[in-house]
Design a protein around this motif. Structure first.
Motif, PDB file in Angstrom:
ATOM      1  N   VAL A  69       0.824  -1.130  -0.068  1.00 43.65           N
ATOM      2  CA  VAL A  69      -0.010   0.183  -0.043  1.00 43.65           C
ATOM      3  C   VAL A  69       0.926   1.174   0.123  1.00 43.65           C
ATOM      4  N   ALA A  70       0.421   2.166  -0.705  1.00 42.41           N
ATOM      5  CA  ALA A  70       1.156   3.606  -0.825  1.00 42.41           C
ATOM      6  C   ALA A  70       0.210   4.589  -0.887  1.00 42.41           C
ATOM      7  N   VAL A  71       0.355   5.546  -0.043  1.00 43.85           N
ATOM      8  CA  VAL A  71      -0.795   6.726   0.019  1.00 43.85           C
ATOM      9  C   VAL A  71      -0.211   7.870  -0.034  1.00 43.85           C
ATOM     10  N   TRP A  72      -0.522   8.882  -0.972  1.00 43.50           N
ATOM     11  CA  TRP A  72      -0.041  10.375  -1.428  1.00 43.50           C
ATOM     12  C   TRP A  72      -1.032  11.245  -0.662  1.00 43.50           C
ATOM     13  N   VAL A  73      -0.463  12.233  -0.463  1.00 44.92           N
ATOM     14  CA  VAL A  73      -1.380  13.454  -0.060  1.00 44.92           C
ATOM     15  C   VAL A  73      -1.110  14.804  -0.580  1.00 44.92           C
ATOM     16  N   ALA A  74      -2.099  15.553  -1.093  1.00 44.09           N
ATOM     17  CA  ALA A  74      -1.982  16.638  -1.613  1.00 44.09           C
ATOM     18  C   ALA A  74      -2.693  17.713  -1.243  1.00 44.09           C
ATOM     19  N   ASP A  75      -2.786  19.059  -1.730  1.00 43.92           N
ATOM     20  CA  ASP A  75      -3.740  19.956  -1.290  1.00 43.92           C
ATOM     21  C   ASP A  75      -5.113  19.880  -2.314  1.00 43.92           C
ATOM     22  N   ASP A  76      -6.162  20.252  -2.080  1.00 43.65           N
ATOM     23  CA  ASP A  76      -7.274  20.405  -2.676  1.00 43.65           C
ATOM     24  C   ASP A  76      -7.238  21.242  -3.839  1.00 43.65           C
ATOM     25  N   GLN A  77      -7.486  20.766  -5.171  1.00 42.10           N
ATOM     26  CA  GLN A  77      -7.287  21.443  -6.126  1.00 42.10           C
ATOM     27  C   GLN A  77      -8.288  22.859  -6.551  1.00 42.10           C
ATOM     28  N   SER A  78      -9.223  22.605  -5.744  1.00 40.85           N
ATOM     29  CA  SER A  78     -10.413  23.643  -5.833  1.00 40.85           C
ATOM     30  C   SER A  78      -9.759  24.990  -4.861  1.00 40.85           C
ATOM     31  N   GLU A  79      -8.789  24.864  -3.939  1.00 42.33           N
ATOM     32  CA  GLU A  79      -8.522  25.955  -3.390  1.00 42.33           C
ATOM     33  C   GLU A  79      -7.506  26.673  -4.243  1.00 42.33           C
TER      34      GLU A  79
END
Length: 228
Positions: free
Chosen positions: A157-167
């Motif tokens: 399992v690999a999990v990535w995190v990013a800022d919400d593109q609607s911001e």
């Protein structure tokens, strides 16, 4: 009489050939059904593994006062089997490259991404400067999620995190809220599960948390979906 015996022999041979063909068809059908069942079972296991990655990350996010350190790639989860990149070998001997997987998310190819590429508006990433900048956060074999060794799984399992593109602040490394910046913050969590025989499942969740002074609300899920 000799002709009758010859005809009987031909009929017997044809019957044996027919029975052999039927037997071979049954064997092939059984083998195919076994493969289909195995693939279905692996796909379901991968889906549950990706969901476990989402849940694990959400629990971690609750304990991080400032999500911006995650968005900048300065902090990873305690669920990590080494440096955040490089090759990992699956149970069937095949390999996945976490660095290439991150690059594929950020710019659509396996080679390193430039800032301009990550900020370019494309059909897959149409938000330009607000395109998500995915950072690998949690990663490892699913059976290592708990130390008791009670999970028996071949999934990675690999999990990535990013800022919400609607911001629309043109800064994908900065969340909308933190302990020093009260308000509401929204980020996106994407989990991928990899398994034997090219088994692969992807889930994505959008999560939010509000800050009121020094206290933060519980992390809540705004949306959850399977990507194909």
């Amino acid at each position: 009489m000799a002709n009758d015996r010859g005809l009987a022999l031909v009929i017997a041979l044809l019957a044996m050939l027919l029975l052999s063909a039927l037997g071979l068809a049954l064997v092939l059908n059984t083998a195919v059904e076994g493969l289909v069942a195995g693939n279905f079972r692996a796909a379901q296991e991968a889906l549950f593994a990706a969901d476990a990655g989402i849940e694990l990350t959400i629990a971690d996010l609750q304990t991080v006062p400032d999500w911006n350190v995650i968005l900048r790639g300065e902090r990873q989860s305690t669920f990590a089997d080494g440096s955040p990149g490089g090759s990992r070998t699956l149970s069937d001997g095949t390999a996945i490259d976490l660095t290439q997987a991150t690059n594929m998310l950020n710019c659509g190819h396996a080679a390193a991404c430039s800032v301009d590429e990550m900020s370019s508006a494309t059909a897959e990433r149409p938000w330009g400067a607000n395109n998500p900048r995915w950072n690998l956060y949690a990663y490892g074999p699913l059976n290592a999620v708990v130390s008791t060794g009670t999970i028996n799984s071949s999934m990675y399992v690999a999990v990535w995190v990013a800022d919400d593109q609607s911001e629309n602040d043109d800064d994908p490394t900065m969340d909308g809220a933190s302990q020093t910046n009260p308000g509401s913050g929204v980020i996106v969590v994407r989990a991928q599960a990899f398994g034997p025989r090219a088994t692969h499942k992807v889930l994505e969740a959008t999560v939010a948390r509000s800050w009121t002074g020094q206290a933060a609300d519980e992390v809540r899920i705004l949306s959850w979906r399977e990507l194909r």
